[in-house]
Scaffold this motif. Structure first.
Motif, short mmCIF file in Angstrom:
data_model
loop_
_atom_site.label_atom_id
_atom_site.label_comp_id
_atom_site.label_asym_id
_atom_site.label_seq_id
_atom_site.Cartn_x
_atom_site.Cartn_y
_atom_site.Cartn_z
N LYS A 39 0.82 -1.32 -0.25
CA LYS A 39 -0.12 0.10 0.28
C LYS A 39 0.58 1.41 0.08
O LYS A 39 1.62 1.34 0.57
CB LYS A 39 -1.00 -0.12 0.99
CG LYS A 39 -1.71 -1.33 1.19
CD LYS A 39 -3.52 -0.48 0.63
CE LYS A 39 -4.21 -1.37 0.45
NZ LYS A 39 -4.30 -3.27 1.23
N GLU A 40 0.00 1.95 -0.96
CA GLU A 40 0.97 3.36 -0.61
C GLU A 40 0.13 4.46 0.05
O GLU A 40 -0.54 4.50 0.87
CB GLU A 40 1.20 4.07 -2.09
CG GLU A 40 1.07 4.86 -2.20
CD GLU A 40 1.48 5.63 -3.50
OE1 GLU A 40 2.35 5.83 -4.74
OE2 GLU A 40 0.71 6.84 -4.00
N LYS A 41 1.38 5.18 0.99
CA LYS A 41 1.20 5.45 2.52
C LYS A 41 0.92 7.71 1.78
O LYS A 41 0.22 7.08 0.28
CB LYS A 41 2.76 6.39 2.92
CG LYS A 41 3.09 5.45 3.71
CD LYS A 41 4.32 6.45 4.65
CE LYS A 41 4.68 5.24 5.18
NZ LYS A 41 5.92 5.71 6.43
N LYS A 42 -0.71 7.57 2.05
CA LYS A 42 -1.40 8.93 1.83
C LYS A 42 -0.41 9.81 1.45
O LYS A 42 -0.51 10.21 0.21
CB LYS A 42 -2.75 9.06 2.88
CG LYS A 42 -3.44 8.15 3.01
CD LYS A 42 -4.71 9.15 3.18
CE LYS A 42 -6.40 8.32 3.68
NZ LYS A 42 -6.09 6.87 4.36
#
Ligand code: ATP
Length: 309
Positions: A39-42
């Motif tokens: 997952k990519e960080k916000k």
């Protein structure tokens, strides 16, 4: 018609993006191996190559299954702009190291940095755009040779496609095929050899021209003569541009000129140095080297598998 043209244009660019990212995903190391849990960080930021692409592993532990670590507390620095080789016995985690760099998986412990930025803090797109991979087995699309090379850079003019193929020693071969650059390859097209596939992959890479280059046994399907010619060209490109490059190699002769050789055993770094330094050390590298030299025929091909302890 008017109403449709805008969304179609838009779809065109989405299709392009999608094609490019599919390519990246495939180039990487086949789709099944992509972990959807990444997952990519916000607040992820684009990767900035402020130091020219220095890669640092800090106490990295990783395994595909819990309680079965493949890399153990691995710490090593891959200097910017240098040619680095990762070697070691089969199954010691060489390809795994590349997959972590591509962020196909996340580390379980420790951190990986590119130019002091943790891989988990940068956008996936910027990371993967910065990396070019020549894998062991290059996926070809059921399309023309030209398209297959052009996936490296969809907007490249045809002259650049040809120039890339020349540097990868495949141009002459291509023009001799039934329809030259328009020959269909892949599933339902012309059957081409493993060596030709690898050279197409190198053409793609030359065209993409990314700052970080990974070669995963990239020349293993070539005969010694072609391998040497291709390696000479790859070396020339690396020298010209001072790209950080990481070679996972089984045949040590292809990497003995690396600026730094990292020797892995069972997921940890056991030795680092140049070929000369490692030979003087008389450790695992020297042992692997001697075993390979002894098992080679006069063409430099390994005829019996070297079996290190
Ligand atoms: P080789 O020189 O034989 O290519 P390697 O040093 O590159 O080996 P890796 O491919 O990194 O080794 O594999 C290290 C270990 O991880 C092996 O035991 C392998 O079976 C295991 N492994 C690799 N990929 C996966 C995966 N996707 N799922 C589970 N286990 C895997």
């Amino acid at each position: 018609v008017f109403q449709l043209s805008v969304p179609l244009n838009f779809l065109g660019s989405v299709y392009r993006e999608l094609r490019q990212s599919l390519l990246d995903m495939e180039t990487l190391f086949n789709l099944q191996k992509v972990n959807v849990a990444i997952k990519e960080k916000k607040d992820a930021k684009p990767l900035q190559l402020t130091k020219g692409g220095e890669i640092r592993f800090e106490n990295v532990t990783f395994g595909y299954y819990e309680n079965r670590p493949i890399l153990r507390n691995l710490t090593v620095t891959i200097p910017a702009g240098k040619k680095v080789a990762v070697v070691g016995p089969s199954g010691c985690g060489k390809s795994t190291l590349l997959r972590l760099l591509f962020r196909s998986y996340d580390v379980q412990q420790g951190r990986i940095f590119v130019d002091d930025q943790d891989l988990r803090d940068v956008t996936l797109q910027s990371l993967r755009k910065s990396i070019g991979v020549v894998p062991q087995d290059t996926p070809l699309f059921n399309d023309t040779v030209e398209h297959n090379i052009r996936y490296g850079n969809l907007d490249a003019p045809i002259e650049e496609v040809h120039a890339a193929a020349r540097r990868a020693h495949i141009h002459e071969g291509i023009v001799s095929w039934p329809h030259g650059y328009q020959t269909k390859v892949g599933e339902r097209g012309l059957m081409i050899s493993g060596g030709e596939k690898q050279r197409l992959a190198v053409s793609r890479l030359i065209l993409k021209d990314p700052p970080l280059l990974f070669f995963d046994e990239a020349t293993s399907a070539l005969d010694t003569h072609t391998e040497q010619a291709l390696m000479a060209n790859i070396n020339e490109i690396l020298r010209d541009k001072a790209r950080t490059s990481v070679f996972v190699a089984h045949r040590l002769r292809t990497i003995y000129d690396a600026d730094l050789i990292i020797v892995l055993r069972e997921g940890t770094v056991v030795e680092t140095g140049t070929h000369r330094e490692l030979m003087d050390r008389a450790g695992l590298y020297a042992e692997l080297w001697t075993a390979q030299e002894m098992s080679m025929n006069e063409d430099g091909e390994i005829v019996t598998e070297a079996k290190p302890k």
